[in-house]
Design a protein around this motif. Structure first.
Motif, short mmCIF file in Angstrom:
data_model
loop_
_atom_site.label_atom_id
_atom_site.label_comp_id
_atom_site.label_asym_id
_atom_site.label_seq_id
_atom_site.Cartn_x
_atom_site.Cartn_y
_atom_site.Cartn_z
N SER A 19 -7.41 12.66 -7.89
CA SER A 19 -7.11 11.61 -7.20
C SER A 19 -9.12 10.91 -6.97
N ASP B 112 -4.63 17.96 -5.42
CA ASP B 112 -4.82 16.74 -5.26
C ASP B 112 -5.61 15.75 -5.43
N HIS C 75 -1.54 13.09 -13.18
CA HIS C 75 -1.09 14.41 -12.02
C HIS C 75 -1.51 12.66 -10.74
N THR C 76 -2.01 12.10 -11.26
CA THR C 76 -2.02 10.62 -10.09
C THR C 76 -0.54 10.05 -10.47
N ARG D 209 -1.24 12.22 -4.42
CA ARG D 209 -2.24 12.35 -5.25
C ARG D 209 -2.43 10.73 -5.91
#
Length: 200
Positions: free
Chosen positions: A48, A44, A166-167, A117
């Motif tokens: 980021s 995470d 992912h973020t 995240r």
């Protein structure tokens, strides 16, 4: 009356296209949600940080400066091709393509993307991903002149593209289309630049 008479081919095709698009969006949403639900505490912070580093093309400007500094004449040409590809791709994606797509950002809170995240949620439209397009444009632009760095640059571009999902700031299809678009635009840009360089 036959089925063909009741449903003209154009209507059947249109209906099939709508159904396909609906299914594709369902898959897109499912992948986004699956990534959000998967615990990845070790990833995470890194995702980021990488996503943030790519804001305003800072990562690619820094990479171009390094290539120009240590790569000699080929490095300078590669850096130039990468940065011009970035500029052309960014302008087209942000000023034209996003306005055509007009897709809103994903509902990060509704899908419960982990807070750890989160990066700043852009106010711009979502489709396609500008970060992904620019990342692949730079990797392709440089890689066409310096094949030895093409693989690591494309790998980094792929990680940057994934980091946007992912973020939680992009749908998966945003980054896929952005990556392909950036690659194609960079190919067109570098062909023009190579003709210019070779003519000097």
């Amino acid at each position: 009356m036959t089925d063909r008479t009741r449903n003209p081919p154009s209507e059947t095709l249109s209906s099939s296209a709508r159904a396909w698009l609906t299914d594709a969006r369902n898959v897109d949403d499912a992948v986004y949600a699956a990534i959000a639900r998967t615990p990845t505490p070790a990833l995470d912070r890194g995702m980021s940080a990488l996503s943030h580093a790519a804001n305003y093309s800072r990562l690619w400007i820094g990479s171009a400066a390094l290539l120009a500094l240590v790569g000699g004449r080929s490095g300078r040409r590669g850096a130039a091709q990468g940065l011009v590809s970035v500029a052309a791709t960014s302008a087209l994606v942000n000023l034209v393509v996003k306005r055509i797509g007009r897709r809103q950002r994903p509902d990060r809170s509704g899908v419960e993307v982990p807070i750890g995240r989160h990066v700043h949620m852009p106010t711009s439209l979502s489709f396609p991903s500008g970060h992904s397009a620019v990342a692949f444009a730079f990797a392709t632009g440089v890689g066409n002149r310096l094949p030895e760095v093409a693989i690591p640059l494309h790998a980094l571009a792929g990680v940057i593209a994934y980091s946007r999902v992912h973020t939680g700031v992009h749908h998966p299809s945003d980054v896929v289309v952005g990556s392909v678009l950036g690659t194609v635009l960079a190919q067109l840009t570098t062909r023009t630049l190579e003709r210019f360089f070779d003519s000097r």
